[in-house]
Every structure is written in C-alpha cells, then in structure tokens.
Design a protein around this motif. Structure first.
Motif, PDB file in Angstrom:
ATOM      1  N   THR A 279       0.849  -1.188   0.000  1.00 55.45           N
ATOM      2  CA  THR A 279       0.000   0.000   0.000  1.00 55.45           C
ATOM      3  C   THR A 279       0.890   1.246   0.000  1.00 55.45           C
ATOM      4  O   THR A 279       2.078   1.182   0.328  1.00 55.45           O
ATOM      5  CB  THR A 279      -0.901   0.036   1.243  1.00 55.45           C
ATOM      6  OG1 THR A 279      -0.061   0.162   2.413  1.00 55.45           O
ATOM      7  CG2 THR A 279      -1.745  -1.229   1.342  1.00 55.45           C
ATOM      8  N   ARG A 280       0.288   2.370  -0.341  1.00 55.67           N
ATOM      9  CA  ARG A 280       1.053   3.613  -0.317  1.00 55.67           C
ATOM     10  C   ARG A 280       1.566   3.907   1.100  1.00 55.67           C
ATOM     11  O   ARG A 280       2.695   4.368   1.272  1.00 55.67           O
ATOM     12  CB  ARG A 280       0.212   4.774  -0.836  1.00 55.67           C
ATOM     13  CG  ARG A 280       1.017   6.081  -0.829  1.00 55.67           C
ATOM     14  CD  ARG A 280       0.286   7.236  -1.438  1.00 55.67           C
ATOM     15  NE  ARG A 280       1.090   8.445  -1.295  1.00 55.67           N
ATOM     16  CZ  ARG A 280       1.595   9.145  -2.288  1.00 55.67           C
ATOM     17  NH1 ARG A 280       1.394   8.757  -3.534  1.00 55.67           N
ATOM     18  NH2 ARG A 280       2.315  10.240  -2.065  1.00 55.67           N
ATOM     19  N   GLN A 304       5.812  -4.250 -11.895  1.00 54.12           N
ATOM     20  CA  GLN A 304       4.928  -3.095 -11.788  1.00 54.12           C
ATOM     21  C   GLN A 304       3.691  -3.185 -12.677  1.00 54.12           C
ATOM     22  O   GLN A 304       2.666  -2.561 -12.395  1.00 54.12           O
ATOM     23  CB  GLN A 304       5.696  -1.800 -12.070  1.00 54.12           C
ATOM     24  CG  GLN A 304       6.337  -1.698 -13.424  1.00 54.12           C
ATOM     25  CD  GLN A 304       7.276  -0.507 -13.513  1.00 54.12           C
ATOM     26  OE1 GLN A 304       6.927   0.506 -14.105  1.00 54.12           O
ATOM     27  NE2 GLN A 304       8.471  -0.628 -12.918  1.00 54.12           N
ATOM     28  N   VAL A 307      -0.401  -6.303 -11.452  1.00 52.50           N
ATOM     29  CA  VAL A 307      -1.259  -6.008 -10.304  1.00 52.50           C
ATOM     30  C   VAL A 307      -2.668  -6.459 -10.666  1.00 52.50           C
ATOM     31  O   VAL A 307      -3.223  -6.017 -11.678  1.00 52.50           O
ATOM     32  CB  VAL A 307      -1.240  -4.511  -9.958  1.00 52.50           C
ATOM     33  CG1 VAL A 307      -2.181  -4.222  -8.787  1.00 52.50           C
ATOM     34  CG2 VAL A 307       0.183  -4.061  -9.614  1.00 52.50           C
ATOM     35  N   GLU A 310      -8.449  -6.475  -6.659  1.00 52.85           N
ATOM     36  CA  GLU A 310      -9.271  -5.272  -6.522  1.00 52.85           C
ATOM     37  C   GLU A 310      -8.758  -4.441  -5.347  1.00 52.85           C
ATOM     38  O   GLU A 310      -8.499  -4.972  -4.267  1.00 52.85           O
ATOM     39  CB  GLU A 310     -10.735  -5.652  -6.279  1.00 52.85           C
ATOM     40  CG  GLU A 310     -11.397  -6.388  -7.437  1.00 52.85           C
ATOM     41  CD  GLU A 310     -11.468  -5.562  -8.706  1.00 52.85           C
ATOM     42  OE1 GLU A 310     -11.603  -4.321  -8.589  1.00 52.85           O
ATOM     43  OE2 GLU A 310     -11.366  -6.138  -9.803  1.00 52.85           O
ATOM     44  N   SER A 312      -5.923  -3.022  -5.134  1.00 53.37           N
ATOM     45  CA  SER A 312      -4.465  -2.945  -5.146  1.00 53.37           C
ATOM     46  C   SER A 312      -4.017  -2.018  -6.276  1.00 53.37           C
ATOM     47  O   SER A 312      -4.631  -1.983  -7.344  1.00 53.37           O
ATOM     48  CB  SER A 312      -3.839  -4.333  -5.350  1.00 53.37           C
ATOM     49  OG  SER A 312      -4.092  -5.158  -4.237  1.00 53.37           O
ATOM     50  N   GLU A 313      -2.949  -1.311  -6.049  1.00 54.02           N
ATOM     51  CA  GLU A 313      -2.432  -0.371  -7.039  1.00 54.02           C
ATOM     52  C   GLU A 313      -0.924  -0.261  -6.874  1.00 54.02           C
ATOM     53  O   GLU A 313      -0.408  -0.255  -5.752  1.00 54.02           O
ATOM     54  CB  GLU A 313      -3.079   1.001  -6.840  1.00 54.02           C
ATOM     55  CG  GLU A 313      -2.646   2.053  -7.849  1.00 54.02           C
ATOM     56  CD  GLU A 313      -3.297   3.404  -7.596  1.00 54.02           C
ATOM     57  OE1 GLU A 313      -2.944   4.362  -8.311  1.00 54.02           O
ATOM     58  OE2 GLU A 313      -4.144   3.502  -6.673  1.00 54.02           O
ATOM     59  N   HIS A 315       2.390   1.717  -6.723  1.00 51.58           N
ATOM     60  CA  HIS A 315       2.930   3.056  -6.472  1.00 51.58           C
ATOM     61  C   HIS A 315       4.449   2.945  -6.553  1.00 51.58           C
ATOM     62  O   HIS A 315       5.052   2.188  -5.785  1.00 51.58           O
ATOM     63  CB  HIS A 315       2.546   3.558  -5.075  1.00 51.58           C
ATOM     64  CG  HIS A 315       1.070   3.619  -4.827  1.00 51.58           C
ATOM     65  ND1 HIS A 315       0.274   4.654  -5.269  1.00 51.58           N
ATOM     66  CD2 HIS A 315       0.246   2.759  -4.170  1.00 51.58           C
ATOM     67  CE1 HIS A 315      -0.971   4.436  -4.900  1.00 51.58           C
ATOM     68  NE2 HIS A 315      -1.020   3.296  -4.234  1.00 51.58           N
ATOM     69  N   GLN A 436      -2.108 -10.849  -5.102  1.00 47.52           N
ATOM     70  CA  GLN A 436      -2.446  -9.470  -5.476  1.00 47.52           C
ATOM     71  C   GLN A 436      -1.679  -9.007  -6.714  1.00 47.52           C
ATOM     72  O   GLN A 436      -2.143  -8.156  -7.469  1.00 47.52           O
ATOM     73  CB  GLN A 436      -2.142  -8.531  -4.303  1.00 47.52           C
ATOM     74  CG  GLN A 436      -2.981  -8.791  -3.060  1.00 47.52           C
ATOM     75  CD  GLN A 436      -2.580  -7.886  -1.907  1.00 47.52           C
ATOM     76  OE1 GLN A 436      -1.396  -7.669  -1.651  1.00 47.52           O
ATOM     77  NE2 GLN A 436      -3.564  -7.363  -1.204  1.00 47.52           N
TER      78      GLN A 436
END
Length: 523
Positions: A279-280, A304, A307, A310, A312-313, A315, A436
C-alpha cells in the motif's frame, strides 16, 4: 592408452617409450615429486583452484529457484524420454517465472521490432507495420554502424535511455532524466551493480548490512553472500497479506547493528515470492524509516505491470518519495525494471534498467566507470526494453493487436492468480494469501511431525522434503519456502501461476490428491 598405478599415483601411458611423456593424474591438493630416472625428479604442482582454495564467499551462494529440486526435475525429464514409467508424462516446471517456457506467446510487435533490428533488410518488407519499422530505424540510427551488433555506450543506447526517462515521467507525473538511467542485462545485473557500490572495505561489524524482506527473492541473499555483506532480515506479516510494519523494521535493524554497518534497504513490490502489493502507506513508512536510519533505498519494481487484486495499485517508490517532499525527496534511491516480467515475459533477452535518484555526481561517475569495464549490456535486451517503454500508441497500425495481446496476458494472470489461491485455501492443511500481483503464490503448509522427522533424518528442510515428494509423485516442480526464508516453525513453497489455465487447473487438482496422501502417510 593404458592406465597404470605408480605408488599412490595414477598415470596414463601415451604409447611413447620415454617416461617423461607420461601424463600423471596427480592429487590436486599438494605438490609432489615424481622420480624420472636415477637421481632426477620432476616437480609437480597442485591446482590453483580447488574447493578448499577457491573464493569462500562463492561457496556460500545459494539459489533455490535453480537448486537441487530443479536438478532432480531435469533428471526425471531425461528418465521419461528414455521410456521410464511414472505417474505422469511430463514435468511441470512451476519453479521459476519463465513466462515463455510455460507457453506464453511472445508479443507480435516486440518481436517484429527485434526482427527488423537484427535483420534490417526486412525494413523493405511490406508485411511489417510502419510503426515497427519506425521504432527499429530509430533504434538502429543510435547504434554504431547502424547495427545491433555494435557495442553501445556503457550506460546504454541513447534513444532507449531517453524513452525510459519519458516512460517514467508519464508513469509518475514527475520528470525523469536520461542521465539517471543505466541499462542492464536484466534487472538482476543492475541490482548487483548498485549493491556493489554499497559495500565497505571492512570485515566483522564493519561489513555493509543490507535489509531484505523475508520471504525474499534468492538473488538478494546470493549477492549478499558473494559480496561478504550482512543480511538484515525483516519479516513480512503473513497474517496481513504480507505487509510490513515499522516495528518489525526497527527490530531488525536494532538487532543487526552490533554485527554490521546498515547501508541499504531492499524492497520487492509487487512481491516475489509472496505476490503482495504494498500500500502507499507501507511505502511511506519505509521511506520514513530509511530517512531515520540513513539508508539507501533499493526498489525492485520489475512486476509493476502485474497487479490484479481489486483495490491494489502499484505506487513507484520514486513517485511517493517525491510527493512526500523534503527531506524525504532528497533520499538516495535506485529503482529497477525488466523485460522479463510484466506482460512481456522476455526472460531470455535480458533487458533491464536502473534509475538512480539523488546519487552524488562523483558516485555516479564511479558507477559509470564500473559499467565501462563491462563494455555494455546486451543490445538486444535494450531493443526489447525500448519497445516496453515506447509501445504502439492509439492510431498506430499495431496498437489494437498490441493492446489485445497485453490485456489477454494480464487478464489470464489475474484469473489464474485468483484460482490458485482459492484452490489452495480449499485444501485442509494449506493456507494462501490472495495473489495481489507478480506471478507467484506462496502457500503455507502444515507438515506433520512424522514428516518433519523424516526430513531431518535425510538432512533436508521439511518443506524441501515435501517438495521432493511432490515432484517424484506428480511431476510438479515447485520451490520450498526455506529457499526464500520464512518464520521459524512455518513451512511454505513457491509456485508460479504461469502455466496455461487448463494445465494449471490440472496441476492444482493433482496437488490436492498428493497433499491428502502425504498427510495420510505421515500423520
């Protein structure tokens, strides 16, 4: 030729009468004298390199994803080809993230550009799209003699570094400079090159300490062993989707300080072997910790594009670092990228880059000098990376096909990741966090005490014992968690999610049956 004994020496007679022409197979561990006629001796010498005299740090290197289980898998493949009867017809290699080896189709556009670069006469072929020709021509124009066979600048082909900088700028919304980009033969080489800069000339508690996540990708422990550095292990929290906490980072570095000089923290995001996406907030915590402890940040970001979950992103560390502002935005950072992962999967082409942020100019100059001693990275890999960072744009002839192939690969990986974790969680004695991101699952297995004792009797870790049994019984090759590191008393294995959907489903089905039999046998 005949082989004979002479005292404690073996020699081979070459058929010549002269005794001096005999070639002796002399033990390599010592010097000795061989009689050659009355009163004459020939002085012989030991080998310079023996297992005892070689670099001791090299002997400490371990690399689980190509370790003993994989060697045994190769032996079983040979046995199958020779007609041996097994419970299976082939070996399913789920030990390594080698996308094309498991059946992933190469991206058409990437291979078209490479073909044009390797054989420029194809630029006259009307079957190749104009956008592929444009990229190949631009790349070749920056190569010596307009040939991919020429050395590039040590840092890489100029247009590739320009395109990498543009890619990073568009990804993060923060400017990037080609002067900070260095091409490498895969991300692995870049990681090793940067880590080498961080080493000290001291031993004992003056050695460089490098913080690495546990579980980790074995490249890190292998490189640390080779460089005689000190591994500072910080544990990811399996109960919270393999996240990390500041308390754990502080525990790890506090315990390590009497033994080394902490210099860097390595982070793999998305994770290998754990498949988590940080996470950020996690990333911000790491950056704050690095500032507090004055650590260089090494961000392994080769997954990168991978991913899936749902919420998840991805950064990038650079983006978060810069958005946090001073003093955090002044920290030293190296971030790594590769052609081997993502949706490309071009492992064999060995393309990669590192971006160095906030590194002193004098240090950058020394880094460049060290690269110069290696001449340059693989130029074919640089051409592949050029396509990754400069893919077809909307309106170009290859755009639709490229997007379709890219989305197909990533969509299938998402589906396979979901299926893999769900199946593992449906089996008694196995638990698996959601996949993830990246290309792997890292399930935890409950191994009965009787099996642990059997493993101990064979001198192997319990999860290695489990994985060897899995291979022999089913033909499935996975890697034991002990090769990546894990909390004491827990057992895991890493498997890729790369095989085709049907094959992966069949593999998971066989796995469930094996696991039930294993528990029954050792309960």
């Amino acid at each position: 030729m005949a082989t004979h004994r002479l005292g404690n020496l073996t020699y081979i007679a070459s058929g010549l009468a002269d005794r001096a022409s005999l070639r002796f197979a002399i033990p390599a561990t010592h010097l000795c004298a061989v009689q050659n006629g009355p009163g004459k001796k020939i002085q012989t010498r030991s080998k310079v390199l023996t297992i005892d005299s070689m670099n001791p740090h090299v002997k400490k290197i371990e690399y689980a994803v190509r370790g003993p289980i994989v060697i045994r898998a190769g032996e079983l493949e040979k046995e199958l080809k020779q007609g041996a009867k097994k419970n299976y017809n082939s070996i399913l290699r789920a030990n390594i993230g080698d996308c094309h080896a498991t059946g992933q189709e190469p991206l058409t556009f990437l291979r078209q550009v490479l073909a044009l670069c390797l054989y420029p006469k194809l630029l006259e072929d009307s079957s190749f799209p104009d956008d592929a020709k444009q990229r190949a021509s631009r790349f070749l124009s920056a190569c010596g003699g307009n040939s991919i066979g020429a050395y590039s600048d040590s840092a890489g082909v100029s247009v590739v570094r320009e395109d990498v900088a543009k890619y990073i700028s568009e990804r993060d919304g923060i400017p990037a400079s080609p002067e900070n980009i260095y091409m490498g033969t895969g991300a692995s080489e870049g990681i090793r090159n940067v880590m080498k800069l961080l080493m000290t000339s001291q031993s004992g508690n003056g050695r460089a300490g490098v913080m690495i996540p546990i579980p980790q990708y074995p490249l890190y422990t292998a490189t640390i062993a080779e460089y005689d550095a000190y591994a500072i292990n910080y544990y990811l929290d399996e109960s919270a989707n393999w996240s990390l906490s500041l308390d754990e980072l502080k525990r790890a570095i506090t315990e390590a300080k009497p033994h080394c000089k902490p210099r860097a923290i390595c982070v793999i995001n998305p994770g290998n072997p754990t498949g988590q996406v940080l996470t950020r907030k996690n990333i911000e915590d790491i950056i704050k910790f690095a500032k507090e402890e004055n650590l260089f940040i090494m961000a392994d970001e080769v997954y990168q594009h991978n991913v899936y979950a749902e919420g998840s992103e991805f950064h990038s560390f650079k983006k978060v670092l810069m958005e946090m502002g001073p003093p955090y935005s002044e920290l030293e950072l190296a971030s790594f990228m590769s052609t081997s992962k993502g949706y490309m999967g071009e492992c064999g082409l060995r393309g990669g880059y590192v971006e160095l942020i906030n590194v002193e100019p004098d240090v950058r100059a020394q880094f460049q000098k060290a690269l110069s001693a290696k001449l340059c990275s693989a130029v074919t890999g640089q051409a592949a990376m050029n396509v990754v960072v400069n893919p077809p744009k909307p309106g170009e002839p290859s755009y639709e096909l490229f997007q379709k192939q890219k989305n197909t690969v990533l969509g299938q990986l998402k589906e396979k990741g979901k299926m893999t974790s769900e199946v593992f969680n449906s089996i008694d004695g196995i638990s698996c966090n959601p996949v993830q991101g990246s290309m792997y699952a890292f399930p935890k297995i409950d191994i009965p005490k009787k099996a642990v004792e059997a493993a101990k009797a064979q001198g192997v870790a319990a999860d290695a014992f489990y994985c060897f049994n899995l291979l022999e019984e089913t033909g499935m090759c996975v890697v034991p968690g002990s090769g990546f590191g894990q909390k004491e008393g827990t057992w895991h294995f890493r498997t890729t999610i790369l095989p085709p959907m049907e094959q992966l489903g069949e593999m998971l089905s066989h796995f469930g049956k094996f696991h039930s039999k294993f528990l029954e046998k050792y309960s």
